[in-house]
Design an enzyme around this catalytic site. Structure first.
Site, PDB file in Angstrom:
ATOM      1  N   ARG A 120       0.856  -1.188   0.000  1.00  0.00           N
ATOM      2  CA  ARG A 120       0.000   0.000   0.000  1.00  0.00           C
ATOM      3  C   ARG A 120       0.892   1.238   0.000  1.00  0.00           C
ATOM      4  O   ARG A 120       2.000   1.215   0.552  1.00  0.00           O
ATOM      5  CB  ARG A 120      -0.903   0.022   1.237  1.00  0.00           C
ATOM      6  CG  ARG A 120      -1.794  -1.207   1.377  1.00  0.00           C
ATOM      7  CD  ARG A 120      -2.542  -1.159   2.716  1.00  0.00           C
ATOM      8  NE  ARG A 120      -3.396  -2.332   2.904  1.00  0.00           N
ATOM      9  CZ  ARG A 120      -3.021  -3.467   3.457  1.00  0.00           C
ATOM     10  NH1 ARG A 120      -1.754  -3.604   3.902  1.00  0.00           N
ATOM     11  NH2 ARG A 120      -3.862  -4.479   3.594  1.00  0.00           N
ATOM     12  N   HIS A 167      -2.973  -9.264   3.100  1.00  0.00           N
ATOM     13  CA  HIS A 167      -4.417  -9.415   3.166  1.00  0.00           C
ATOM     14  C   HIS A 167      -4.767 -10.764   3.778  1.00  0.00           C
ATOM     15  O   HIS A 167      -4.208 -11.786   3.394  1.00  0.00           O
ATOM     16  CB  HIS A 167      -5.033  -9.366   1.761  1.00  0.00           C
ATOM     17  CG  HIS A 167      -5.428  -7.996   1.331  1.00  0.00           C
ATOM     18  ND1 HIS A 167      -5.519  -7.628   0.002  1.00  0.00           N
ATOM     19  CD2 HIS A 167      -5.764  -6.904   2.034  1.00  0.00           C
ATOM     20  CE1 HIS A 167      -5.881  -6.361  -0.081  1.00  0.00           C
ATOM     21  NE2 HIS A 167      -6.047  -5.905   1.140  1.00  0.00           N
ATOM     22  N   LYS A 220       4.482  16.302  10.330  1.00  0.00           N
ATOM     23  CA  LYS A 220       4.533  15.635  11.633  1.00  0.00           C
ATOM     24  C   LYS A 220       4.049  14.197  11.519  1.00  0.00           C
ATOM     25  O   LYS A 220       3.576  13.609  12.499  1.00  0.00           O
ATOM     26  CB  LYS A 220       3.688  16.405  12.647  1.00  0.00           C
ATOM     27  CG  LYS A 220       4.195  17.816  12.936  1.00  0.00           C
ATOM     28  CD  LYS A 220       3.317  18.508  13.961  1.00  0.00           C
ATOM     29  CE  LYS A 220       3.826  19.925  14.254  1.00  0.00           C
ATOM     30  NZ  LYS A 220       2.949  20.616  15.248  1.00  0.00           N
ATOM     31  N   HIS A 257      -3.322   2.476  -5.810  1.00  0.00           N
ATOM     32  CA  HIS A 257      -3.764   1.085  -5.649  1.00  0.00           C
ATOM     33  C   HIS A 257      -3.646   0.287  -6.948  1.00  0.00           C
ATOM     34  O   HIS A 257      -3.576  -0.947  -6.898  1.00  0.00           O
ATOM     35  CB  HIS A 257      -5.211   1.056  -5.147  1.00  0.00           C
ATOM     36  CG  HIS A 257      -5.312   0.720  -3.689  1.00  0.00           C
ATOM     37  ND1 HIS A 257      -4.681   1.456  -2.718  1.00  0.00           N
ATOM     38  CD2 HIS A 257      -5.947  -0.285  -3.027  1.00  0.00           C
ATOM     39  CE1 HIS A 257      -4.930   0.937  -1.527  1.00  0.00           C
ATOM     40  NE2 HIS A 257      -5.692  -0.124  -1.690  1.00  0.00           N
ATOM     41  N   TYR A 297      -7.530 -12.171  -8.937  1.00  0.00           N
ATOM     42  CA  TYR A 297      -6.973 -13.522  -9.115  1.00  0.00           C
ATOM     43  C   TYR A 297      -7.899 -14.374  -9.995  1.00  0.00           C
ATOM     44  O   TYR A 297      -7.453 -15.036 -10.935  1.00  0.00           O
ATOM     45  CB  TYR A 297      -6.792 -14.184  -7.751  1.00  0.00           C
ATOM     46  CG  TYR A 297      -6.089 -15.525  -7.808  1.00  0.00           C
ATOM     47  CD1 TYR A 297      -4.706 -15.610  -7.748  1.00  0.00           C
ATOM     48  CD2 TYR A 297      -6.820 -16.713  -7.912  1.00  0.00           C
ATOM     49  CE1 TYR A 297      -4.053 -16.828  -7.786  1.00  0.00           C
ATOM     50  CE2 TYR A 297      -6.178 -17.947  -7.956  1.00  0.00           C
ATOM     51  CZ  TYR A 297      -4.792 -17.989  -7.893  1.00  0.00           C
ATOM     52  OH  TYR A 297      -4.149 -19.203  -7.947  1.00  0.00           O
ATOM     53  N   ARG A 344      -0.549  -1.769  -6.852  1.00  0.00           N
ATOM     54  CA  ARG A 344      -0.742  -2.897  -5.922  1.00  0.00           C
ATOM     55  C   ARG A 344      -1.539  -4.004  -6.601  1.00  0.00           C
ATOM     56  O   ARG A 344      -1.178  -5.182  -6.546  1.00  0.00           O
ATOM     57  CB  ARG A 344      -1.478  -2.376  -4.682  1.00  0.00           C
ATOM     58  CG  ARG A 344      -1.828  -3.424  -3.643  1.00  0.00           C
ATOM     59  CD  ARG A 344      -2.350  -2.693  -2.409  1.00  0.00           C
ATOM     60  NE  ARG A 344      -2.977  -3.568  -1.432  1.00  0.00           N
ATOM     61  CZ  ARG A 344      -2.331  -4.304  -0.543  1.00  0.00           C
ATOM     62  NH1 ARG A 344      -1.006  -4.329  -0.545  1.00  0.00           N
ATOM     63  NH2 ARG A 344      -2.977  -5.039   0.328  1.00  0.00           N
TER      64      ARG A 344
END
Length: 378
Positions: A207, A348, A240, A322, A358, A325
């Site tokens: 990610r 996952h 920060k 994404h 998949y 990914r």
């Protein structure tokens, strides 16, 4: 009501009341950034509402939806990650802006809520569903507290729009598309760091929040691995930013890196060290801006969309981090890596998107085999 001066220009307003259960004196307070007459009036109104809720716990049948949210939401929010808190606070505002907060909880029925949910037809199905879930959790709390007998949200439906169709193949890039985008980002000095980040996600399937919080110490070049043990928490801004808890328990993982990925990371570390010398600020983040702060997710996605647009790619306005990914997942599936191993690599435990990609890729492979058999006359 009285006021206490706090640090950093803040003022705490406090009022006492008698607890209806114990008869003891209790206190409610609110912190504001002003001590003007308007601030006093605002504080009084807020405290009156808080005290009213506290004193009316025995008369829950008269509780409004606004009072329910005021009582339930702080309890709901306590265990949430900071990034989740930000998202849910936005949803809470959306709920309270669109529903009648003065309606009695006992008067809310399914028809009322269904009409309310139908009013979000301009929002995505997923976001509307999230709003429904959050409001439903508040009403479930009302059931638990004996305010109502059952939740009227249980039978409310979020109707999927007919014109919204999700093609799973549009959730990831083909390898040549990914390479073109990385090369396009590499062509400009301004977006070179974006190219490094894009390729890293393409090669690891991580990610973006996991990538931009990485430091040199997270890499073991002798073993050829990287450890993911958290994600970006920019609650107080990117300057920060800190490493917050991972998205899920399975997000804690160590994965192996290819030779190309190791080469990429080493190059980026050298670039980062040179940038820290120039800026005089060394935060240690590998995928950072010239000033050392983690690359902003919005900035990355904007650069990616622009690169896709310049390349004339379809649906480039939908591109996001994404996609890299998901592309990694598709490549592993094409190379017959088991689904369980893919999920372990990308962190996952159970993901519909991973499973969908998949399934889509493996079905496509079967179809390609059939086409090749047809071509040779079998």
């Amino acid at each position: 009501m009285w006021m206490t001066i706090l640090e950093q220009g803040k003022y705490k307003y406090t009022e006492d009341y008698k607890d209806p259960y114990t008869g003891k004196k209790r206190y409610k307070s609110v912190t504001l950034t002003s001590k003007s007459a308007q601030a006093w009036n605002k504080a009084k109104k807020i405290l009156d509402e808080k005290i009213e809720i506290a004193k009316n716990t025995n008369n829950t049948k008269d509780m409004t939806f606004g009072q329910l949210m005021e009582e339930w939401y702080p309890l709901h929010e306590k265990p949430l990650r900071n990034s989740t808190k930000r998202k849910q606070r936005i949803m809470r505002r959306k709920i309270e802006e669109t529903i009648d907060v003065d309606i009695l909880v006992s008067n809310i029925d399914t028809r009322y809520l269904q009409n309310w949910i139908n009013g979000f037809d301009h929002l995505s199905h997923g976001y509307t569903r999230s709003i429904k879930i959050l409001a439903g959790q508040a009403l479930s709390y009302a059931v638990d507290m004996g305010i109502i007998d059952h939740s009227p949200m249980d039978k409310v439906k979020v109707i999927k729009k007919n014109d919204v169709t999700t093609n799973i193949s549009e959730k990831y890039f083909e390898p040549d598309q990914a390479q073109q985008l990385i090369e396009k980002l590499s062509m400009s000095k301004r977006t070179l760091r974006m190219a490094r980040l894009a390729e890293f996600m393409y090669l690891t399937g991580c990610r973006i929040g996991e990538a931009i919080i990485l430091k040199k110490s997270d890499f073991d070049f002798e073993k050829g691995t990287v450890s993911f043990h958290g994600t970006l928490d920019a609650t107080n801004g990117y300057k920060k930013a800190i490493k917050g808890p991972p998205k899920t328990n399975t997000s804690h993982r160590e994965i192996s890196l290819t030779d190309r990925c190791i080469e990429l990371v080493k190059s980026r570390i050298i670039e980062q060290e040179l940038e820290s010398i120039a800026s005089g600020r060394d935060t240690g983040y590998v995928f950072s801006t010239a000033s050392g702060t983690p690359i902003q997710i919005v900035s990355f996605n904007k650069s990616l969309k622009l690169a896709g647009e310049k390349l004339g790619m379809k649906n480039s306005n939908e591109f996001s981090s994404h996609y890299f990914r998901h592309t990694h997942i598709s490549l592993l599936a094409e190379n017959n890596v088991p689904l369980k191993a893919i999920m372990a690599r990308v962190g996952h435990s159970d993901s519909k998107t991973t499973t969908d990609i998949y399934t889509h890729v493996t079905r496509k492979m079967v179809s390609d085999v059939t086409s090749k058999l047809d071509d040779i006359g079998l």
